[in-house]
Design a protein around this motif. Sequence first.
Motif, PDB file in Angstrom:
ATOM      1  N   PHE A   1       0.771  -1.105   0.158  1.00 50.66           N
ATOM      2  CA  PHE A   1       0.046  -0.011   0.035  1.00 50.66           C
ATOM      3  C   PHE A   1       0.910   1.280  -0.085  1.00 50.66           C
ATOM      4  CE2 PHE A   1      -0.005   1.054   4.733  1.00 50.66           C
ATOM      5  CZ  PHE A   1       0.641  -0.270   5.222  1.00 50.66           C
ATOM      6  N   GLN A   2       0.336   2.296  -0.095  1.00 50.93           N
ATOM      7  CA  GLN A   2       0.792   3.714  -0.116  1.00 50.93           C
ATOM      8  C   GLN A   2       0.466   4.487   1.062  1.00 50.93           C
ATOM      9  OE1 GLN A   2      -0.073   5.250  -4.239  1.00 50.93           O
ATOM     10  NE2 GLN A   2       1.934   4.849  -4.692  1.00 50.93           N
ATOM     11  N   VAL A   3       1.762   5.231   1.546  1.00 55.96           N
ATOM     12  CA  VAL A   3       1.220   5.908   2.753  1.00 55.96           C
ATOM     13  C   VAL A   3       1.964   7.480   2.390  1.00 55.96           C
ATOM     14  CG1 VAL A   3       1.608   4.059   4.293  1.00 55.96           C
ATOM     15  CG2 VAL A   3       3.625   5.292   3.726  1.00 55.96           C
ATOM     16  N   PRO A   4       1.385   8.436   3.182  1.00 50.23           N
ATOM     17  CA  PRO A   4       2.055   9.591   2.905  1.00 50.23           C
ATOM     18  C   PRO A   4       3.523   9.722   3.506  1.00 50.23           C
ATOM     19  CG  PRO A   4      -0.138  10.092   4.141  1.00 50.23           C
ATOM     20  CD  PRO A   4       0.237   8.436   3.924  1.00 50.23           C
ATOM     21  N   THR A   5       4.236  10.552   2.726  1.00 51.61           N
ATOM     22  CA  THR A   5       5.754  10.395   2.964  1.00 51.61           C
ATOM     23  C   THR A   5       5.977  10.569   4.252  1.00 51.61           C
ATOM     24  OG1 THR A   5       6.216  11.520   0.962  1.00 51.61           O
ATOM     25  CG2 THR A   5       7.973  11.472   2.453  1.00 51.61           C
ATOM     26  N   ARG A   6       5.388  11.274   5.096  1.00 52.10           N
ATOM     27  CA  ARG A   6       5.626  11.638   6.628  1.00 52.10           C
ATOM     28  C   ARG A   6       5.031  10.638   7.743  1.00 52.10           C
ATOM     29  NH1 ARG A   6       6.724  17.914   7.460  1.00 52.10           N
ATOM     30  NH2 ARG A   6       7.418  18.317   5.470  1.00 52.10           N
ATOM     31  N   ALA A   7       4.247   9.825   7.100  1.00 52.80           N
ATOM     32  CA  ALA A   7       3.381   9.188   8.141  1.00 52.80           C
ATOM     33  C   ALA A   7       4.356   8.176   8.828  1.00 52.80           C
ATOM     34  CB  ALA A   7       2.363   8.159   7.480  1.00 52.80           C
ATOM     35  N   SER A   8       4.300   7.839  10.186  1.00 52.17           N
ATOM     36  CA  SER A   8       4.886   7.100  10.971  1.00 52.17           C
ATOM     37  C   SER A   8       4.067   5.668  11.350  1.00 52.17           C
ATOM     38  CB  SER A   8       5.488   7.656  12.195  1.00 52.17           C
ATOM     39  OG  SER A   8       4.339   8.270  13.105  1.00 52.17           O
ATOM     40  N   VAL A   9       3.070   5.803  11.795  1.00 52.06           N
ATOM     41  CA  VAL A   9       2.312   4.625  12.328  1.00 52.06           C
ATOM     42  C   VAL A   9       0.694   4.577  11.586  1.00 52.06           C
ATOM     43  CG1 VAL A   9       1.260   3.328  14.234  1.00 52.06           C
ATOM     44  CG2 VAL A   9       3.468   4.331  14.407  1.00 52.06           C
ATOM     45  N   LEU A  10       0.385   3.635  10.855  1.00 55.50           N
ATOM     46  CA  LEU A  10      -1.099   3.731  10.463  1.00 55.50           C
ATOM     47  C   LEU A  10      -1.428   2.353  10.562  1.00 55.50           C
ATOM     48  CD1 LEU A  10      -0.191   5.212   6.807  1.00 55.50           C
ATOM     49  CD2 LEU A  10      -1.661   6.175   8.615  1.00 55.50           C
TER      50      LEU A  10
END
Length: 130
Positions: A16-25
């Motif tokens: 999956f794709q995450v925002p560049t700055r995300a740390s925990v999802l």
Amino acid sequence: MTALRDVRCVKCGWDFQVPTRASVLTCPGCYQRVRVEDIVINSAVIERSLETCGRLLIDRRGAVRAGRLAAGVCIEILGEVTATEVVAERLYIGPKGRLLGDCRAGAAIIEPGAVIAGGRFSVGPVKSAG
Ligand SMILES: [Zn+2]
């Protein structure tokens, strides 16, 4: 537009794709809270487990002792790693890198000069590394 980057869940193998700055999802595949940030280790670290869906980099000054080391995208070892188990989609061990422990990798690049001491080592598809 938010910049995105590709990660792979360390729990279930979901891409999956995450925002560049995300740390925990929350992973859309298994709905578990997972770390997605890139982790850089540049000192001596002792952890029970170190897991991220992104990249894990142990730089030249880094020395990790851990039970389990896992990364969805890749693990790069330029320093020292002692672990019960290392699991990565892609594994890179630099010319001064040292790895002690079991390892499972989807693909591995090991530079001349790198040391792998002991442990079971297997290279092949790593899906849903549990
Ligand atoms: Zn998942």
